[in-house]
Design a protein around this motif. Structure first.
Motif, short mmCIF file in Angstrom:
data_model
loop_
_atom_site.label_atom_id
_atom_site.label_comp_id
_atom_site.label_asym_id
_atom_site.label_seq_id
_atom_site.Cartn_x
_atom_site.Cartn_y
_atom_site.Cartn_z
N VAL A 1 0.83 -1.20 0.00
CA VAL A 1 0.00 0.00 0.00
C VAL A 1 0.87 1.26 0.00
O VAL A 1 0.65 2.17 -0.79
CB VAL A 1 -0.96 0.01 1.22
CG1 VAL A 1 -1.66 1.35 1.35
CG2 VAL A 1 -1.95 -1.12 1.10
N VAL A 2 1.86 1.30 0.87
CA VAL A 2 2.72 2.47 0.95
C VAL A 2 3.53 2.65 -0.33
O VAL A 2 3.66 3.76 -0.85
CB VAL A 2 3.66 2.39 2.18
CG1 VAL A 2 4.69 3.50 2.17
CG2 VAL A 2 2.85 2.44 3.46
N GLU A 3 4.06 1.56 -0.87
CA GLU A 3 4.85 1.63 -2.10
C GLU A 3 4.03 2.18 -3.26
O GLU A 3 4.55 2.90 -4.11
CB GLU A 3 5.44 0.27 -2.45
CG GLU A 3 6.55 -0.14 -1.51
CD GLU A 3 7.00 -1.59 -1.69
OE1 GLU A 3 6.36 -2.34 -2.47
OE2 GLU A 3 7.99 -1.97 -1.05
N ALA A 4 2.74 1.88 -3.28
CA ALA A 4 1.87 2.38 -4.34
C ALA A 4 1.64 3.89 -4.22
O ALA A 4 1.34 4.55 -5.21
CB ALA A 4 0.55 1.64 -4.32
N LEU A 5 1.78 4.43 -3.02
CA LEU A 5 1.55 5.86 -2.78
C LEU A 5 2.80 6.72 -2.95
O LEU A 5 2.70 7.94 -3.00
CB LEU A 5 0.99 6.06 -1.37
CG LEU A 5 -0.38 5.46 -1.09
CD1 LEU A 5 -0.71 5.62 0.40
CD2 LEU A 5 -1.44 6.11 -1.94
N VAL A 6 3.96 6.12 -3.03
CA VAL A 6 5.22 6.86 -3.11
C VAL A 6 5.54 7.19 -4.55
O VAL A 6 5.45 6.35 -5.43
CB VAL A 6 6.38 6.06 -2.48
CG1 VAL A 6 7.71 6.78 -2.67
CG2 VAL A 6 6.14 5.81 -1.00
N SER A 7 5.91 8.45 -4.77
CA SER A 7 6.42 8.86 -6.07
C SER A 7 7.61 9.79 -5.83
O SER A 7 7.86 10.23 -4.71
CB SER A 7 5.35 9.56 -6.90
OG SER A 7 4.95 10.76 -6.30
N MET A 8 8.34 10.09 -6.88
CA MET A 8 9.51 10.95 -6.77
C MET A 8 9.18 12.34 -7.30
O MET A 8 8.44 12.49 -8.27
CB MET A 8 10.68 10.35 -7.53
CG MET A 8 11.11 8.99 -7.02
SD MET A 8 11.61 8.97 -5.30
CE MET A 8 13.18 9.81 -5.39
N LYS A 9 9.73 13.35 -6.65
CA LYS A 9 9.53 14.73 -7.06
C LYS A 9 10.88 15.42 -7.09
O LYS A 9 11.70 15.22 -6.19
CB LYS A 9 8.60 15.44 -6.08
CG LYS A 9 8.34 16.88 -6.41
CD LYS A 9 7.40 17.51 -5.41
CE LYS A 9 7.11 18.95 -5.78
NZ LYS A 9 6.21 19.56 -4.82
N SER A 10 11.11 16.22 -8.09
CA SER A 10 12.36 16.95 -8.21
C SER A 10 12.23 18.28 -7.47
O SER A 10 11.36 19.09 -7.76
CB SER A 10 12.69 17.20 -9.67
OG SER A 10 13.91 17.89 -9.77
N VAL A 11 13.10 18.49 -6.49
CA VAL A 11 13.14 19.73 -5.73
C VAL A 11 14.55 20.28 -5.82
O VAL A 11 15.50 19.66 -5.33
CB VAL A 11 12.75 19.51 -4.25
CG1 VAL A 11 12.89 20.80 -3.45
CG2 VAL A 11 11.35 18.95 -4.14
N ARG A 12 14.68 21.40 -6.50
CA ARG A 12 15.99 22.04 -6.70
C ARG A 12 17.00 21.07 -7.29
O ARG A 12 18.15 21.02 -6.89
CB ARG A 12 16.51 22.63 -5.40
CG ARG A 12 15.64 23.72 -4.85
CD ARG A 12 16.22 24.34 -3.62
NE ARG A 12 15.29 25.34 -3.12
CZ ARG A 12 15.20 25.67 -1.86
NH1 ARG A 12 15.97 25.10 -0.96
NH2 ARG A 12 14.33 26.58 -1.49
N GLY A 13 16.54 20.25 -8.21
CA GLY A 13 17.41 19.31 -8.91
C GLY A 13 17.69 18.02 -8.19
O GLY A 13 18.45 17.19 -8.67
N ILE A 14 17.08 17.81 -7.02
CA ILE A 14 17.29 16.59 -6.25
C ILE A 14 15.97 15.83 -6.20
O ILE A 14 14.92 16.39 -5.88
CB ILE A 14 17.76 16.89 -4.81
CG1 ILE A 14 19.10 17.64 -4.85
CG2 ILE A 14 17.90 15.62 -3.99
CD1 ILE A 14 19.52 18.17 -3.50
N GLU A 15 16.01 14.53 -6.53
CA GLU A 15 14.82 13.69 -6.48
C GLU A 15 14.55 13.28 -5.04
O GLU A 15 15.42 12.72 -4.36
CB GLU A 15 15.02 12.44 -7.34
CG GLU A 15 15.10 12.74 -8.81
CD GLU A 15 13.78 13.17 -9.41
OE1 GLU A 15 12.75 12.57 -9.08
OE2 GLU A 15 13.80 14.14 -10.19
N ILE A 16 13.34 13.59 -4.55
CA ILE A 16 12.95 13.20 -3.20
C ILE A 16 11.65 12.40 -3.26
O ILE A 16 10.82 12.64 -4.13
CB ILE A 16 12.78 14.41 -2.25
CG1 ILE A 16 11.69 15.35 -2.77
CG2 ILE A 16 14.08 15.16 -2.06
CD1 ILE A 16 11.25 16.38 -1.78
N PRO A 17 11.47 11.43 -2.37
CA PRO A 17 10.23 10.66 -2.34
C PRO A 17 9.13 11.46 -1.65
O PRO A 17 9.37 12.14 -0.67
CB PRO A 17 10.59 9.41 -1.55
CG PRO A 17 11.74 9.80 -0.72
CD PRO A 17 12.47 10.89 -1.45
#
Length: 44
Positions: free
Chosen positions: A24-40
């Protein structure tokens, strides 16, 4: 994203969660780029 990847280099591990909870948690996690750094992020 696999939950164990989030716990890499931390003192936490995936044994805290059941397999169903991990899925369930893995399905809700995505990556977002913030100031050039990928964060979950969680898409709740």
């Amino acid at each position: 994203m696999i939950l164990n990847e989030l716990f890499k280099n931390t003192t936490y591990d995936g044994t805290l969660f059941s397999d169903e909870s991990k899925t369930v948690v893995e399905a809700l996690v995505s990556m977002k780029s913030v100031r050039g750094i990928e964060i979950p992020i969680l898409n709740v």
